[in-house]
Design a protein around this motif. Structure first.
Motif, short mmCIF file in Angstrom:
data_model
loop_
_atom_site.label_atom_id
_atom_site.label_comp_id
_atom_site.label_asym_id
_atom_site.label_seq_id
_atom_site.Cartn_x
_atom_site.Cartn_y
_atom_site.Cartn_z
N GLN A 1 49.76 43.52 14.70
CA GLN A 1 50.14 42.61 13.89
C GLN A 1 49.34 41.14 14.35
O GLN A 1 49.07 40.26 13.38
CB GLN A 1 51.68 42.35 13.83
CG GLN A 1 52.44 43.77 13.19
CD GLN A 1 51.95 43.76 11.82
OE1 GLN A 1 51.18 44.50 11.60
NE2 GLN A 1 52.89 43.24 10.81
N GLN A 2 49.57 40.98 15.55
CA GLN A 2 49.03 39.57 16.15
C GLN A 2 47.66 39.35 15.87
O GLN A 2 46.83 38.51 15.48
CB GLN A 2 49.45 39.38 17.58
CG GLN A 2 50.91 38.80 17.72
CD GLN A 2 51.08 38.64 19.23
OE1 GLN A 2 50.41 38.42 20.03
NE2 GLN A 2 52.35 38.54 19.48
N GLY B 1 45.74 41.16 13.77
CA GLY B 1 45.50 41.01 12.14
C GLY B 1 45.63 39.47 11.81
O GLY B 1 44.78 38.92 10.90
N GLU B 2 46.81 38.80 12.27
CA GLU B 2 46.97 37.41 12.12
C GLU B 2 45.90 36.47 12.74
O GLU B 2 45.29 35.69 11.92
CB GLU B 2 48.30 36.96 12.74
CG GLU B 2 48.77 35.50 12.17
CD GLU B 2 50.08 35.28 12.81
OE1 GLU B 2 50.48 34.20 13.13
OE2 GLU B 2 51.26 36.39 12.67
N LEU B 3 45.41 36.71 13.85
CA LEU B 3 44.51 35.99 14.49
C LEU B 3 43.17 36.19 13.72
O LEU B 3 42.22 35.17 13.76
CB LEU B 3 44.29 36.52 16.01
CG LEU B 3 45.53 36.00 16.69
CD1 LEU B 3 45.50 36.63 18.21
CD2 LEU B 3 45.55 34.31 17.10
N GLY C 1 43.91 36.05 9.40
CA GLY C 1 45.14 35.23 8.53
C GLY C 1 45.99 36.10 8.01
O GLY C 1 46.66 35.46 7.13
N TRP C 2 46.28 37.18 8.44
CA TRP C 2 47.02 38.30 7.67
C TRP C 2 48.45 38.24 8.04
O TRP C 2 48.52 38.21 9.58
CB TRP C 2 46.48 39.72 7.67
CG TRP C 2 47.42 40.66 7.03
CD1 TRP C 2 47.27 41.05 5.74
CD2 TRP C 2 48.24 41.90 7.80
NE1 TRP C 2 48.16 41.95 5.74
CE2 TRP C 2 48.77 42.42 7.01
CE3 TRP C 2 48.68 41.70 9.25
CZ2 TRP C 2 49.75 43.45 7.20
CZ3 TRP C 2 49.47 42.73 9.53
CH2 TRP C 2 50.00 43.45 8.33
N LYS C 3 49.57 38.25 7.31
CA LYS C 3 50.96 38.45 7.83
C LYS C 3 51.53 39.35 6.87
O LYS C 3 51.11 39.64 5.57
CB LYS C 3 51.71 37.10 7.92
CG LYS C 3 51.02 35.98 8.85
CD LYS C 3 51.86 34.57 8.83
CE LYS C 3 51.47 33.78 9.69
NZ LYS C 3 52.50 32.89 10.17
N GLU C 4 52.53 39.89 7.32
CA GLU C 4 53.31 40.90 6.63
C GLU C 4 53.97 40.10 5.59
O GLU C 4 54.60 38.88 5.89
CB GLU C 4 54.20 41.90 7.26
CG GLU C 4 53.81 42.86 7.91
CD GLU C 4 54.54 43.91 8.42
OE1 GLU C 4 55.89 43.78 8.11
OE2 GLU C 4 54.31 44.67 9.22
N GLU D 1 56.95 37.18 6.20
CA GLU D 1 57.25 36.64 7.53
C GLU D 1 57.22 35.02 7.08
O GLU D 1 56.36 34.51 6.44
CB GLU D 1 55.93 37.12 8.16
CG GLU D 1 55.91 38.22 8.98
CD GLU D 1 54.88 38.42 9.85
OE1 GLU D 1 54.43 37.67 10.47
OE2 GLU D 1 54.36 39.66 10.21
N GLU E 1 56.39 31.47 7.91
CA GLU E 1 54.70 30.55 8.15
C GLU E 1 54.99 29.99 9.77
O GLU E 1 54.02 29.86 10.18
CB GLU E 1 54.64 29.52 6.90
CG GLU E 1 54.20 30.29 5.76
CD GLU E 1 52.96 31.31 5.97
OE1 GLU E 1 51.87 31.02 6.63
OE2 GLU E 1 52.85 32.40 5.12
N ARG F 1 56.10 30.95 12.37
CA ARG F 1 56.51 31.70 13.52
C ARG F 1 56.00 31.11 14.78
O ARG F 1 55.13 30.50 15.19
CB ARG F 1 55.96 33.13 13.17
CG ARG F 1 56.46 34.26 13.92
CD ARG F 1 56.20 35.61 13.44
NE ARG F 1 54.79 35.93 13.46
CZ ARG F 1 54.34 36.92 14.04
NH1 ARG F 1 54.85 37.54 15.03
NH2 ARG F 1 52.98 37.04 14.10
#
Length: 190
Positions: free
Chosen positions: A172-173, A175-177, A180-183, A186, A188, A190
């Motif tokens: 998850q992290q 993907g975000e890094l 820029g993907w978040k489930e 979630e 903003e 965080r």
């Protein structure tokens, strides 16, 4: 990268027995057998080729020094992984700031493709370095060393459910890094 295949555990156990009996060349066979995969894990965990090489060498030295404590009920490479992961965690804890991994992106294709691949390597390594050591360890062992959940659990001395949980959170992290993907749902902030 495909799954990493290891030799038969009985062969490793015999080499350990021989090394304990004073045949140092038997331990050399184990080093030769596992050096490349251990270095790859260290490189992904540390991000610096020289430090990864040092950590790999130090892990093998520690394994040799403490070979008498090896429990033959377990796989040699899992025991070795645990030593290496601890060594990598120590290196990351002790060093201050380091530059990201230099991409070694020699390959076929156009200069654009080569540059794009090199940039991708830099981005992935920078993202890996932003993960906690616990998350980085499970990602490296699963995706770069091709280990199963059970093998990772054994190598890190944690329950298999913890491996799965850490791997999920790490992905998850990443993907975000990287994307820029978040489930959905979630927050903003965080």
């Amino acid at each position: 990268m495909g799954r990493v295949y290891f030799s038969e555990d009985p062969a490793d156990l015999e080499l350990v027995r021989q090394a304990l009996a004073g045949q140092t060349e038997a331990f050399g066979v184990l080093v030769t057998r596992y050096q490349k995969v251990m270095y790859t894990v260290a490189l992904r965990m540390i991000g610096n080729p020289e430090d990864a090489s040092d950590a790999t060498q130090d892990a093998f030295v520690k394994a040799y020094q403490h070979l008498a404590t090896f429990d033959s009920r377990y796989r040699f490479y899992s025991w070795m992984y645990r030593i290496l992961v601890n060594e990598c965690l120590n290196v990351n804890r002790d060093r201050r700031s380091e530059e990201p991994l230099d991409p070694d992106a020699a390959g076929a294709g156009s200069p654009f493709d080569t540059a794009l691949a090199a940039e991708r390597v830099v981005q992935i390594n920078m993202a890996l370095e932003q993960l906690t050591p616990e998350y980085r360890a499970v990602v490296v062992l699963r995706h770069f060393a091709g280990q199963s959940y059970g093998e990772i659990a054994e190598a890190l001395s944690i329950p298999e459910k913890t491996v799965k949980s850490r791997l999920y959170s790490a992905r998850q992290q990443l993907g975000e890094l990287l994307l820029g993907w978040k489930e959905a749902g979630e927050d903003e902030d965080r």
